[in-house]
Design an enzyme around this catalytic site. Structure first.
Site, PDB file in Angstrom:
ATOM      1  N   ALA A  26       1.400   4.020   1.433  1.00 55.84           N
ATOM      2  CA  ALA A  26       1.963   4.642   2.636  1.00 55.84           C
ATOM      3  C   ALA A  26       2.884   3.708   3.427  1.00 55.84           C
ATOM      4  CB  ALA A  26       0.824   5.114   3.540  1.00 55.84           C
ATOM      5  N   LYS A  27       3.004   2.458   3.012  1.00 50.32           N
ATOM      6  CA  LYS A  27       3.877   1.533   3.743  1.00 50.32           C
ATOM      7  C   LYS A  27       5.347   1.888   3.480  1.00 50.32           C
ATOM      8  CE  LYS A  27       0.407  -0.973   5.146  1.00 50.32           C
ATOM      9  NZ  LYS A  27      -0.323  -0.402   6.266  1.00 50.32           N
ATOM     10  N   PRO A  28       6.244   1.464   4.383  1.00 47.34           N
ATOM     11  CA  PRO A  28       7.666   1.798   4.161  1.00 47.34           C
ATOM     12  C   PRO A  28       8.156   1.359   2.772  1.00 47.34           C
ATOM     13  CG  PRO A  28       7.354   1.040   6.400  1.00 47.34           C
ATOM     14  CD  PRO A  28       6.027   0.849   5.703  1.00 47.34           C
ATOM     15  N   LEU A  29       7.738   0.198   2.290  1.00 47.80           N
ATOM     16  CA  LEU A  29       8.011  -0.191   0.899  1.00 47.80           C
ATOM     17  C   LEU A  29       6.645  -0.259   0.214  1.00 47.80           C
ATOM     18  CD1 LEU A  29       9.952  -1.104  -1.345  1.00 47.80           C
ATOM     19  CD2 LEU A  29       9.653  -3.451  -0.536  1.00 47.80           C
TER      20      LEU A  29
ATOM     21  N   TYR B 257       0.874  -1.183   0.000  1.00 50.41           N
ATOM     22  CA  TYR B 257       0.000   0.000   0.000  1.00 50.41           C
ATOM     23  C   TYR B 257       0.916   1.240   0.000  1.00 50.41           C
ATOM     24  CZ  TYR B 257      -3.669   3.155   1.615  1.00 50.41           C
ATOM     25  OH  TYR B 257      -4.564   4.191   1.723  1.00 50.41           O
TER      26      TYR B 257
END
Ligand SMILES: Cc1ncc(COP(=O)(O)O)c(C=O)c1O
Length: 381
Positions: A194-197, A192
């Site tokens: 906004a996730k770090p990756l 998604y």
């Protein structure tokens, strides 16, 4: 006028890699390789190399990445799957979707991750009652911090349970140099945005060292297909990662290790400068991906604190204001013995500050000053 501060800045990274992503997207358009094309194969190989795990099965979302292993293990009605309540809904949702019963476990007040002792007691109680069959544990690497897997693995082994790492927020986090797959049978992550990756839409991946399980997951990903494309041997899903998202991830993955280092530096600076607040504690041997930087504002003052932050142009977000066991869709699921007092206390106090790998020292100084002023305005410090 001062610049508004974004909660997460995706634009700085996008501008760094935009041209290369656009070239990849153009190639997919030229080739028409929209489904399971070379970008997807390249990404799966690169993600296996990143984590050192044998098998990577990319898929359409983090939710699918959690659901598919439960389906592969035939988890369903009459089965119990142990999950924290202090997490995003998907962790328990997938259990309900299989027809199994989610059993909620409390978290620790300092790390906010699953409490291994409460887990052990809860599994033992469910096993001795005999109404539900304990089958699996889903531990969450909350806000980027890897769960305390060694004792969780010990409980899984003692009761013969599968262990999934819900690494949607903490993919890449390590403890003592080990990624979650060192302990977990399966690591599930989300891309998604906004996730770090993250990618630029929905996406996810499952990693495992179990080749037999990987073959079943690949089948589930495409409608339970067998060796003959038109002989479907089990129920499955449409759960493929699309080529456009794989192309984005192929450009983002090489930046990821450096971004985790930056997040560690930024989080350490927050912790040094923020006085009078209790942030999520990170164990000394842990590298967190710091998906969120979260503090506690006690005494019923969180709303006033957030309003004071907003007046100073600093956005804050509550993750999570209600435990899953308190939410309408999950209220009928059982909770571990003596309830979930830590989860309920955290839900009334936690608030997350802007956090991303491109946060400048200057912006962070502004945020820290706003925190200090807002805390004193609401008389916490
Ligand atoms: C802990 C956790 N698990 C699962 C998910 C589900 O991921 P997705 O939104 O990609 O389905 C998310 C994020 O959205 C999450 O934060």
């Amino acid at each position: 006028m001062t610049q508004p501060i974004p909660f997460i800045d995706l634009a700085t990274q996008r501008d760094l890699i935009r041209e290369r992503i656009e070239a990849r997207l153009g190639r997919i358009m030229d080739q028409g390789s929209f489904i399971q094309g070379p970008e997807v194969a390249e990404f799966e190989t690169a993600l296996s190399a990143f984590s050192g795990m044998k098998e990577t099965i990319s898929c359409a979302s983090g939710t699918d990445a959690l659901l598919m292993p439960l389906m592969a293990w035939n988890i369903g009605p009459g089965d119990a799957v142990f999950v924290p309540s202090f997490t995003f809904a998907a962790t328990a949702e997938v259990v309900g979707l299989t027809g199994a019963t989610a059993v909620f476990v409390d978290v620790l007040p300092d790390t906010f991750n699953m409490d291994p002792a409460h887990l052990r007691r809860t599994v033992a109680a469910i096993a001795s009652r005999g109404e539900l069959r304990p089958r699996a544990i889903i531990a969450v690497d909350l806000f980027g911090q890897i769960a305390d897997y060694a004792p969780i693995r010990a409980t899984a082994d003692e009761f013969g349970l599968k262990l999934i790492s819900d690494a949607a927020q903490g993919f890449g986090s390590t403890r003592d140099g080990h990624l979650a797959g060192y302990w977990a049978d399966v690591v599930a992550t989300s891309f998604y945005p906004a996730k770090p990756l993250g990618c630029y839409g929905d996406g996810g991946a499952i990693q495992t060292d179990d080749e037999e399980l990987a073959a079943i997951l690949r089948s589930i990903r495409i409608h339970g297909s067998g060796s003959d494309k038109y002989d479907n041997v089990r129920l499955g899903l449409t759960a493929r990662l699309d080529s456009f998202q794989a192309a984005v991830l192929n450009e983002k993955l090489p930046l990821f290790a450096g971004e985790i280092e930056a997040r560690m530096r930024i989080a350490a600076r927050y912790s040094e400068m923020l006085l009078g607040v209790a942030p999520q504690t990170i164990a000394g041997d842990v590298v967190s991906t710091w998906a969120q930087y979260t503090i506690r504002v006690p005494g019923g003052r969180r709303d006033a604190f957030m309003a004071a932050m907003k007046e100073r142009g600093v956005p804050t977000v509550i993750y999570y204001g209600k435990g899953l066991h308190q939410q309408t869709a999950y209220r009928h699921f059982p909770v571990g013995g003596n309830g979930l007092p830590v989860t309920e206390a955290l839900c009334g106090e936690v608030v997350s500050l802007p956090m991303h790998a491109y946060l400048s020292g200057e912006t962070q100084d502004r945020i820290v000053q706003a925190v200090a002023e807002s805390l004193s305005a609401v008389q916490v410090a």
